[in-house]
Design a protein around this motif. Structure first.
Motif, mmCIF file in Angstrom:
data_model
loop_
_atom_site.group_PDB
_atom_site.id
_atom_site.type_symbol
_atom_site.label_atom_id
_atom_site.label_comp_id
_atom_site.label_asym_id
_atom_site.label_seq_id
_atom_site.Cartn_x
_atom_site.Cartn_y
_atom_site.Cartn_z
ATOM 1 N N HIS A 182 81.273 30.648 27.467
ATOM 2 C CA HIS A 182 80.769 31.020 26.098
ATOM 3 C C HIS A 182 81.654 32.072 25.468
ATOM 4 C CE1 HIS A 182 77.754 28.327 27.572
ATOM 5 N NE2 HIS A 182 77.779 27.549 26.210
ATOM 6 N N HIS A 190 81.217 34.345 21.925
ATOM 7 C CA HIS A 190 80.071 34.606 20.962
ATOM 8 C C HIS A 190 80.786 35.267 19.653
ATOM 9 C CE1 HIS A 190 76.790 33.966 23.801
ATOM 10 N NE2 HIS A 190 77.923 34.358 24.560
ATOM 11 N N PHE A 192 77.959 26.740 17.714
ATOM 12 C CA PHE A 192 76.577 26.475 17.289
ATOM 13 C C PHE A 192 75.743 27.844 17.147
ATOM 14 C CE2 PHE A 192 77.150 26.779 21.753
ATOM 15 C CZ PHE A 192 76.365 27.688 22.348
ATOM 16 N N LYS A 193 74.743 28.089 16.362
ATOM 17 C CA LYS A 193 74.194 29.205 16.237
ATOM 18 C C LYS A 193 73.177 29.387 17.197
ATOM 19 C CE LYS A 193 74.692 30.001 11.396
ATOM 20 N NZ LYS A 193 74.071 30.606 10.202
ATOM 21 N N ILE A 194 72.905 30.800 17.640
ATOM 22 C CA ILE A 194 71.892 31.371 18.436
ATOM 23 C C ILE A 194 71.259 32.259 17.543
ATOM 24 C CG2 ILE A 194 71.714 32.912 20.456
ATOM 25 C CD1 ILE A 194 74.342 31.991 21.607
ATOM 26 N N GLY A 195 69.849 31.887 17.237
ATOM 27 C CA GLY A 195 69.100 32.673 16.171
ATOM 28 C C GLY A 195 69.582 32.286 14.865
ATOM 29 N N THR A 249 74.151 34.611 14.926
ATOM 30 C CA THR A 249 75.161 34.762 16.014
ATOM 31 C C THR A 249 75.512 33.321 16.081
ATOM 32 O OG1 THR A 249 74.084 36.618 17.057
ATOM 33 C CG2 THR A 249 75.599 35.370 18.374
ATOM 34 N N ALA A 287 78.331 30.950 18.349
ATOM 35 C CA ALA A 287 78.757 30.662 19.821
ATOM 36 C C ALA A 287 79.518 29.280 19.880
ATOM 37 C CB ALA A 287 77.718 30.813 20.907
ATOM 38 N N SER A 346 81.319 27.001 23.333
ATOM 39 C CA SER A 346 81.903 26.796 24.661
ATOM 40 C C SER A 346 83.315 26.273 24.645
ATOM 41 C CB SER A 346 81.033 25.617 25.470
ATOM 42 O OG SER A 346 81.632 24.504 25.123
#
Length: 71
Positions: A5, A7, A35-38, A41, A43, A45
């Protein structure tokens, strides 16, 4: 073992050899998988990016039908 991944837009752009803003544009307009993390952020792959690039390359190499957009 190295993570698959990436970031942040900068890391995604660096992986592709482009600016982070260009990576964001490719995601929003051309389907670069991210895609969003939270809430903030982003990210992606490396495997998904490789697959996306392969699809784009295959589409670019495919013969265009007669009378296509450039005809």
């Amino acid at each position: 073992m190295e993570s698959d991944h990436l970031h942040g837009w900068k890391a995604i752009g660096d992986h592709l050899g482009i600016e982070g803003d260009a990576a964001r544009h490719l995601s929003k307009r051309h389907g670069l998988p991210a895609f969003k993390i939270g809430k903030r952020t982003v990210a992606a792959s490396k495997a998904s990016i490789r697959a996306w690039l392969a699809e784009r390359e295959a589409a670019a190499r495919a013969p265009q039908p007669e009378g296509g957009p450039d005809a």
